[in-house]
Every structure is written in structure tokens, then in C-alpha cells.
Enzyme design. Structure first.
Site, PDB file in Angstrom:
ATOM      1  N   LYS A  22       0.833  -1.211   0.000  1.00  0.00           N
ATOM      2  CA  LYS A  22       0.000   0.000   0.000  1.00  0.00           C
ATOM      3  C   LYS A  22       0.865   1.257   0.000  1.00  0.00           C
ATOM      4  O   LYS A  22       0.647   2.175  -0.799  1.00  0.00           O
ATOM      5  CB  LYS A  22      -0.920  -0.005   1.230  1.00  0.00           C
ATOM      6  CG  LYS A  22      -1.614   1.317   1.474  1.00  0.00           C
ATOM      7  CD  LYS A  22      -2.372   1.328   2.784  1.00  0.00           C
ATOM      8  CE  LYS A  22      -1.550   1.538   4.015  1.00  0.00           C
ATOM      9  NZ  LYS A  22      -1.237   2.921   4.401  1.00  0.00           N
ATOM     10  N   ASN A  23       1.840   1.308   0.886  1.00  0.00           N
ATOM     11  CA  ASN A  23       2.621   2.548   1.022  1.00  0.00           C
ATOM     12  C   ASN A  23       3.437   2.855  -0.232  1.00  0.00           C
ATOM     13  O   ASN A  23       3.622   4.013  -0.589  1.00  0.00           O
ATOM     14  CB  ASN A  23       3.542   2.473   2.246  1.00  0.00           C
ATOM     15  CG  ASN A  23       2.758   2.589   3.547  1.00  0.00           C
ATOM     16  OD1 ASN A  23       1.567   2.906   3.532  1.00  0.00           O
ATOM     17  ND2 ASN A  23       3.416   2.318   4.659  1.00  0.00           N
ATOM     18  N   ARG A  93      -3.055   9.731   4.655  1.00  0.00           N
ATOM     19  CA  ARG A  93      -1.786  10.379   4.954  1.00  0.00           C
ATOM     20  C   ARG A  93      -1.070  10.765   3.661  1.00  0.00           C
ATOM     21  O   ARG A  93      -0.507  11.839   3.521  1.00  0.00           O
ATOM     22  CB  ARG A  93      -0.959   9.360   5.746  1.00  0.00           C
ATOM     23  CG  ARG A  93       0.339   9.864   6.230  1.00  0.00           C
ATOM     24  CD  ARG A  93       0.168  10.540   7.548  1.00  0.00           C
ATOM     25  NE  ARG A  93       1.310  11.358   7.847  1.00  0.00           N
ATOM     26  CZ  ARG A  93       1.226  12.577   8.327  1.00  0.00           C
ATOM     27  NH1 ARG A  93       0.065  13.123   8.565  1.00  0.00           N
ATOM     28  NH2 ARG A  93       2.302  13.259   8.580  1.00  0.00           N
ATOM     29  N   CYS A 117      -3.936   7.807   9.949  1.00  0.00           N
ATOM     30  CA  CYS A 117      -4.180   7.215  11.265  1.00  0.00           C
ATOM     31  C   CYS A 117      -3.715   8.145  12.369  1.00  0.00           C
ATOM     32  O   CYS A 117      -2.658   8.769  12.270  1.00  0.00           O
ATOM     33  CB  CYS A 117      -3.443   5.876  11.377  1.00  0.00           C
ATOM     34  SG  CYS A 117      -4.331   4.553  10.585  1.00  0.00           S
ATOM     35  N   ARG A 122       2.355  13.743  13.943  1.00  0.00           N
ATOM     36  CA  ARG A 122       2.682  13.578  12.529  1.00  0.00           C
ATOM     37  C   ARG A 122       2.843  14.889  11.748  1.00  0.00           C
ATOM     38  O   ARG A 122       2.124  15.144  10.775  1.00  0.00           O
ATOM     39  CB  ARG A 122       1.653  12.660  11.841  1.00  0.00           C
ATOM     40  CG  ARG A 122       1.500  11.343  12.553  1.00  0.00           C
ATOM     41  CD  ARG A 122       0.653  10.348  11.801  1.00  0.00           C
ATOM     42  NE  ARG A 122       1.392   9.646  10.766  1.00  0.00           N
ATOM     43  CZ  ARG A 122       0.903   8.655  10.038  1.00  0.00           C
ATOM     44  NH1 ARG A 122      -0.321   8.253  10.218  1.00  0.00           N
ATOM     45  NH2 ARG A 122       1.647   8.066   9.124  1.00  0.00           N
ATOM     46  N   PRO A 123       3.791  15.734  12.159  1.00  0.00           N
ATOM     47  CA  PRO A 123       4.022  16.978  11.403  1.00  0.00           C
ATOM     48  C   PRO A 123       4.588  16.685  10.021  1.00  0.00           C
ATOM     49  O   PRO A 123       5.082  15.580   9.769  1.00  0.00           O
ATOM     50  CB  PRO A 123       5.058  17.716  12.258  1.00  0.00           C
ATOM     51  CG  PRO A 123       5.725  16.658  13.071  1.00  0.00           C
ATOM     52  CD  PRO A 123       4.727  15.559  13.274  1.00  0.00           C
ATOM     53  N   ASP A 125       6.753  19.120   8.613  1.00  0.00           N
ATOM     54  CA  ASP A 125       7.723  20.210   8.466  1.00  0.00           C
ATOM     55  C   ASP A 125       8.899  19.835   7.563  1.00  0.00           C
ATOM     56  O   ASP A 125       9.424  20.680   6.836  1.00  0.00           O
ATOM     57  CB  ASP A 125       8.229  20.652   9.843  1.00  0.00           C
ATOM     58  CG  ASP A 125       8.802  19.487  10.636  1.00  0.00           C
ATOM     59  OD1 ASP A 125       8.060  18.507  10.851  1.00  0.00           O
ATOM     60  OD2 ASP A 125       9.988  19.535  11.007  1.00  0.00           O
ATOM     61  N   ASP A 305       5.093  -0.008  12.043  1.00  0.00           N
ATOM     62  CA  ASP A 305       3.802  -0.535  11.584  1.00  0.00           C
ATOM     63  C   ASP A 305       3.583  -1.996  12.003  1.00  0.00           C
ATOM     64  O   ASP A 305       2.517  -2.557  11.745  1.00  0.00           O
ATOM     65  CB  ASP A 305       3.679  -0.417  10.057  1.00  0.00           C
ATOM     66  CG  ASP A 305       3.383   1.010   9.622  1.00  0.00           C
ATOM     67  OD1 ASP A 305       3.140   1.869  10.488  1.00  0.00           O
ATOM     68  OD2 ASP A 305       3.414   1.277   8.402  1.00  0.00           O
ATOM     69  N   ILE A 327       8.982   5.846  16.973  1.00  0.00           N
ATOM     70  CA  ILE A 327       8.609   6.649  15.799  1.00  0.00           C
ATOM     71  C   ILE A 327       7.346   7.482  16.062  1.00  0.00           C
ATOM     72  O   ILE A 327       7.335   8.680  15.804  1.00  0.00           O
ATOM     73  CB  ILE A 327       8.367   5.749  14.554  1.00  0.00           C
ATOM     74  CG1 ILE A 327       9.499   4.732  14.350  1.00  0.00           C
ATOM     75  CG2 ILE A 327       8.148   6.604  13.301  1.00  0.00           C
ATOM     76  CD1 ILE A 327      10.814   5.274  13.870  1.00  0.00           C
ATOM     77  N   ARG A 397      -8.564   0.007   5.243  1.00  0.00           N
ATOM     78  CA  ARG A 397      -7.675   0.981   4.599  1.00  0.00           C
ATOM     79  C   ARG A 397      -6.411   0.323   4.056  1.00  0.00           C
ATOM     80  O   ARG A 397      -5.798   0.851   3.132  1.00  0.00           O
ATOM     81  CB  ARG A 397      -7.243   2.049   5.604  1.00  0.00           C
ATOM     82  CG  ARG A 397      -8.386   2.900   6.091  1.00  0.00           C
ATOM     83  CD  ARG A 397      -7.895   3.900   7.088  1.00  0.00           C
ATOM     84  NE  ARG A 397      -6.805   4.666   6.480  1.00  0.00           N
ATOM     85  CZ  ARG A 397      -6.253   5.730   7.016  1.00  0.00           C
ATOM     86  NH1 ARG A 397      -6.683   6.162   8.168  1.00  0.00           N
ATOM     87  NH2 ARG A 397      -5.293   6.359   6.410  1.00  0.00           N
TER      88      ARG A 397
HETATM   89  C1  UD1 Z   1       5.065   6.355   6.482  1.00  0.00           C
HETATM   90  C2  UD1 Z   1       4.064   5.250   6.307  1.00  0.00           C
HETATM   91  C3  UD1 Z   1       3.625   4.717   7.654  1.00  0.00           C
HETATM   92  C4  UD1 Z   1       4.826   4.323   8.500  1.00  0.00           C
HETATM   93  C5  UD1 Z   1       5.837   5.463   8.571  1.00  0.00           C
HETATM   94  C6  UD1 Z   1       7.125   5.059   9.279  1.00  0.00           C
HETATM   95  C7  UD1 Z   1       2.920   5.882   4.268  1.00  0.00           C
HETATM   96  C8  UD1 Z   1       1.675   6.405   3.644  1.00  0.00           C
HETATM   97  N1  UD1 Z   1       2.906   5.772   5.599  1.00  0.00           N
HETATM   98  O1  UD1 Z   1       4.386   7.409   7.171  1.00  0.00           O
HETATM   99  O2  UD1 Z   1       2.800   3.580   7.423  1.00  0.00           O
HETATM  100  O3  UD1 Z   1       4.384   4.034   9.818  1.00  0.00           O
HETATM  101  O4  UD1 Z   1       6.181   5.892   7.240  1.00  0.00           O
HETATM  102  O5  UD1 Z   1       7.681   3.945   8.686  1.00  0.00           O
HETATM  103  O6  UD1 Z   1       3.866   5.531   3.605  1.00  0.00           O
HETATM  104  N2  UD1 Z   1       8.128  13.534  11.050  1.00  0.00           N
HETATM  105  C9  UD1 Z   1       8.351  14.860  11.374  1.00  0.00           C
HETATM  106  N3  UD1 Z   1       8.300  15.795  10.381  1.00  0.00           N
HETATM  107  C10 UD1 Z   1       8.030  15.469   9.093  1.00  0.00           C
HETATM  108  C11 UD1 Z   1       7.804  14.128   8.759  1.00  0.00           C
HETATM  109  C12 UD1 Z   1       7.864  13.169   9.752  1.00  0.00           C
HETATM  110  O7  UD1 Z   1       8.588  15.196  12.540  1.00  0.00           O
HETATM  111  O8  UD1 Z   1       7.995  16.361   8.250  1.00  0.00           O
HETATM  112  C13 UD1 Z   1       8.211  12.500  12.101  1.00  0.00           C
HETATM  113  C14 UD1 Z   1       6.896  11.754  12.314  1.00  0.00           C
HETATM  114  O9  UD1 Z   1       6.066  12.425  13.223  1.00  0.00           O
HETATM  115  C15 UD1 Z   1       7.398  10.429  12.845  1.00  0.00           C
HETATM  116  C16 UD1 Z   1       8.711  10.224  12.072  1.00  0.00           C
HETATM  117  O10 UD1 Z   1       9.093  11.500  11.615  1.00  0.00           O
HETATM  118  O11 UD1 Z   1       7.699  10.566  14.209  1.00  0.00           O
HETATM  119  C17 UD1 Z   1       8.610   9.285  10.886  1.00  0.00           C
HETATM  120  O12 UD1 Z   1       7.503   9.652  10.086  1.00  0.00           O
HETATM  121  P1  UD1 Z   1       7.456   9.373   8.519  1.00  0.00           P
HETATM  122  O13 UD1 Z   1       8.519   8.390   8.148  1.00  0.00           O
HETATM  123  O14 UD1 Z   1       7.420  10.658   7.799  1.00  0.00           O
HETATM  124  O15 UD1 Z   1       6.041   8.686   8.394  1.00  0.00           O
HETATM  125  P2  UD1 Z   1       5.016   8.852   7.226  1.00  0.00           P
HETATM  126  O16 UD1 Z   1       5.750   9.095   5.938  1.00  0.00           O
HETATM  127  O17 UD1 Z   1       3.928   9.769   7.595  1.00  0.00           O
END
Ligand code: UD1
Length: 430
Positions: A22-23, A93, A117, A122-123, A125, A305, A327, A397
Site C-alpha cells: 500500500k505505502n 496520509r 491514522c 505527525r508533522p 515540516d 507498523d 517513531i 484501509r
Molecule cells: C510512512 C508510512 C507509515 C509508517 C511510517 C514510518 C505511508 C503512507 N505511511 O508514514 O505507514 O508508519 O512511514 O515507517 O507511507 N516527522 C516529522 N516531520 C516530518 C515528517 C515526519 O517530525 O515532516 C516524524 C513523524 O512524526 C514520525 C517520524 O518523523 O515521528 C517518521 O515519520 P514518517 O517516516 O514521515 O512517516 P510517514 O511518511 O507519515
């Protein structure tokens, strides 16, 4: 409202095939709208997150044709708007990938801030920092990300946090920027490699995906090249831990075993027999499971996950196990539901402490998020008696044919939508 009703206590036995990831599919489908030609993507899982994304493509004018359940033909040449002005897209997401793709292709994008979810704050930035480094003006107005750039040019970007989404989003935009981009501290998840392989097939120039330094030479155009999505390591892992928790024996086919190493290592540690084949793994749990310690980490560490699924298996292991979540800070909502099922489990800050018990007992529980939902179903399969699982919409989902696949392994599980159906199931299940 649909629910699952489960009569637990039956070991899962048999073979199962894993769908496309999916991702990976979410990012690859979005990358596919960056060209003005028709393109065919195969091995797409039929899950609701994908269907929401395809709906969003249609809203901005892209042509989307479902060839069969797992194949979609997309043409981004008919896109007539860069404003994804629809509420429903926030549900997923990965809607944030539309920013990278539209910014790269049209130098402009308007996309609602993503939902997904509720497992932490989940910022995004790091995504926005990346787009700004590439020369885009980025702001958030009334909950919508507005990004535009006269010139999108390559840049050196150091991610402060390892982020799968930010890494892929920057790759999307940088592929069509002028000049060279370097992403340092990039995510190494297989999804990043899959989308880079796809883009390279379409004429992009991306090197280093799978390492923490990715180099992208911007190109003028991308062209059509059909692609097949990689297998879903989290779906595979879910069935692996379902086999463990139910003391079953399951061959999981259509996987890349290398992607499953962290999970296989933990399964061996807790006493399962794990066999690895070219494109399959077998998990056999003959004996009572043993305790372990696990910490979720970016790839190649143990995936966040898979946190709730291993935690469920460990509720039935001997001794005290510890699961540390590094995470997402709010990934613990399944814990209260497991307590209702008789688990001895508590949360302290980002750590789950589990005192293994000899049995779980069926209860009425509700699903807080996608992966927790799958884990709670595993708990129901392993528990004595009847479990009713509410809010299964979250599970749909990310898992195709979840209950059918589990039934093919001998599980007693049905999707129902009324109390009468629950009663009928209980009568039949005896
Ligand atoms: C993706 C996956 C999700 C998986 C996650 C970590 C998709 C659609 N989802 O989510 O299933 O659990 O990777 O393997 O592919 N963070 C920040 N700032 C940012 C981006 C992230 O602080 O701009 C933090 C997040 O809050 C989290 C960490 O970085 O603590 C990792 O998040 P990230 O790898 O970005 O997760 P997603 O891409 O949202």
C-alpha cells in the site's frame, strides 16, 4: 457499521499470498500523474486508501481506468487543476505526495493538510523544508498547503528526522527540478527504493535510494513505463505474527524475504521456526512463545507498523516483554482493548510492558487505527471464545480481503453488520 466476529482458538494453517505494498503504491501512483501519457501500474492492492487517492486524481482531471482489481491505467495529461480541493483526500496520509508531484510537474500545488491514522502528531515540516529548499514558496492557508515556484532548482537537503514521506516527496519534486539535489539522512525504507526504481524507469535520474544519501539529477520530462508494485512487507509481517500468536504454521508467498529480516529475527527469538525461500517465508509456532525486547526504528530496524502485532503475540509469551515505540508517540491505543481481553499489559511513556499470560479471552473491542486493528484481530484469533471487533473500516484501509485470507488459513472470522448476524455466527460456531 461493519464488524468482525471471531471465534478464537484455532491455529492458522496453510498458505497465503501477499498483495502489493500500500505505502509504495500510494507514492508510485502519485508519481504516475507526473507524465502526460497513459501508464499502467500493476500489483496495486485493492484497499480503501488507494481508492481515495484515485478519486482525488479524478477530481483534478486525471484519467483513471481500472483495468482489473490490481491494475490501473492513469493519464496525467488530462489534469486541469493543481488544487486538490476535496475534504475526503485528507483521510489519507499519503495525500501529501500530491504536493511533490504537482509542484514538480506544474510548479504549483494546493493540497489539504493530510490526515491518516491518529498515531501521533505527525508533522510535515520536513516535507515543507524540502520544497522550500528547492525554491518553492510554501504556506498553509485554512488547512491547505499552498506551494508554488517560478524556478524549482536542485538543493542540498539534510532531513532533521528520518522520514519516509518527506524523502519520497522531495524525490518527486526534485526529479523535475533544474539541477542536482542531494537528500541526506534520507529514509531507507523499501518504499523509497520502489518509487525511485519506478521514476528511473520513466527517465528520472535518482541514485542511492535505499541508503541515507540520495542524489537526484533533475530531468526535463518523464515518460511512460509500466510498473509492478513491490510486495507489502507489513501485510506479510501481519500474517507472520498471526501465525505466531495462534501457534500456527503459515507459508507466506509473494514476499521479498530481505524486507522481513527484522521481523524474522524477532520471530526466531520468541521461539518460532522460520524458513526462508526465494519469494516466501514459513512461520511455524510449535511451542509456547518466549519473551523478547523490541524497539521500533526506521528501516532496516523493526517497523513501527508492526508494533501492535508483535505486542499481541507477546501477550501470550512466557516472561516479561518490552516494546519501545520510537517513531510515533501515540501508537498505544490498542493496549486498553487488549486489557479487556485479559492481557497483562501497560504503557509507560513510549514503552509497552507485557507480562505474558497463558490465554486471552474474547471480548467486544474497537479498532483505533489500521495496524492496531489488524493486531486486535490477531488477538481475537488467538483468544478463547468470541471476539467482536468494531470500527473495522480502519483495517480496510490497508488489508485486502483480510477476513477471507484468514478464513483460508482456518480462522473462524466473519464480517457482519448487525447483532442478529453476530448471534447467528455464535450459534453456527457452537
Ligand atoms: C510512512 C508510512 C507509515 C509508517 C511510517 C514510518 C505511508 C503512507 N505511511 O508514514 O505507514 O508508519 O512511514 O515507517 O507511507 N516527522 C516529522 N516531520 C516530518 C515528517 C515526519 O517530525 O515532516 C516524524 C513523524 O512524526 C514520525 C517520524 O518523523 O515521528 C517518521 O515519520 P514518517 O517516516 O514521515 O512517516 P510517514 O511518511 O507519515
Amino acid at each position: 457499521m461493519e464488524q468482525y466476529v471471531i471465534k478464537g482458538g484455532h491455529p492458522l494453517i496453510g498458505e497465503i499470498e501477499v498483495e502489493g505494498a500500500k505505502n509504495a503504491a500510494l507514492s508510485i501512483l502519485t508519481a504516475a500523474i507526473m507524465i502526460n501519457e497513459s501508464i499502467m501500474i500493476n500489483n496495486i492492492p485493492d484497499v480503501s486508501d488507494i481508492n481515495v487517492l484515485l478519486e482525488a486524481f479524478i477530481i483534478i482531471g486525471a484519467t483513471v481506468k481500472r483495468i482489473d482489481r490490481h491494475t490501473v491505467q492513469i493519464n496525467g495529461g488530462t489534469i486541469d487543476s493543481v488544487s486538490v480541493n476535496c475534504e475526503f483526500v485528507k483521510r489519507i496520509r499519503a495525500s501529501y505526495y500530491l504536493v511533490g508531484a504537482l509542484l514538480g510537474k506544474y510548479r504549483k500545488a494546493e493540497v489539504p493538510l493530510p490526515g491518516g491514522c491518529n498515531i501521533g502528531s505527525r508533522p510535515i515540516d520536513q516535507h515543507l523544508k524540502g520544497f522550500r529548499a528547492l525554491g518553492a514558496d510554501v504556506s498553509v492557508h485554512h488547512g491547505v498547503i499552498v506551494a508554488s515556484a517560478d524556478n524549482l532548482r536542485g538543493a542540498h537537503i539534510f532531513l532533521d528526522i528520518v522520514s519516509v514521506g518527506a524523502t519520497i516527496n522531495i524525490i518527486l519534486a526534485a526529479s523535475l527540478a533544474k539541477g542536482n539535489t542531494v537528500i541526506e539522512n534520507a529514509a531507507r525504507e523499501p518504499y523509497v527504493v520502489d518509487v525511485a526504481n519506478f521514476l528511473n524507469g520513466m527517465g528520472a535520474d535518482i541514485k542511492g535510494a535505499g541508503t541515507d544519501i540520495i542524489r537526484i539529477k533533475g530531468v526535463e520530462h518523464l515518460h511512460s513505463k509500466s510498473y509492478s508494485i513491490m510486495p507489502d512487507l507489513i501485510e506479510a509481517g501481519t500474517y507472520m505474527f498471526a501465525a505466531a500468536a495462534t501457534r500456527g504454521n503459515v507459508l507466506i508467498k509473494n514476499v521479498i524475504p530481505k524486507h522481513l529480516e527484522a521481523m524474522m529475527t524477532k520471530l526466531k527469538e520468541i521461539g518460532c521456526i522460520v524458513e526462508e525461500f526465494d519469494e516466501a517465508v514459513r512461520v511455524c509456532a510449535k511451542w509456547k512463545l518466549k519473551k523478547t525486547y523490541v524497539k521500533t526504528l526506521p528501516y532496516p530496524g523493526f517497523p513501527t507498523d508492526m508494533h501492535p502485532q508483535i505486542a499481541v503475540a507477546l501477550t501470550l509469551a512466557s516472561g516479561i516483554s518490552i516494546v519501545t515505540e520510537s517513531i510515533f508517540e501515540n501508537r498505544f491505543k490498542y493496549v486498553d482493548e487488549l486489557i479487556r481481553m485479559g492481557a497483562h499489559i501497560k504503557v509507560e511513556r513510549n514503552t509497552v510492558i507485557i507480562e505474558g499470560t497463558s490465554k486471552l479471552t474474547g471480548a467486544r473491542i474497537s479498532v483505533p487505527d489500521l495496524r492496531a486493528g489488524a493486531a486486535l484481530v490477531i488477538a481475537g484469533l488467538a483468544a478463547e471464545g468470541i471476539t467482536v471487533v468494531d470500527d473495522i473500516i480502519y483495517i480496510q484501509r490497508g488489508y485486502e480481503n483480510f477476513e477471507q485470507k484468514l478464513r483460508s488459513l482456518g480462522a473462524k472470522i466473519e464480517k457482519v453488520s448487525s447483532e442478529t448476524e453476530i448471534q447467528k455466527f455464535m450459534f453456527r460456531a457452537g
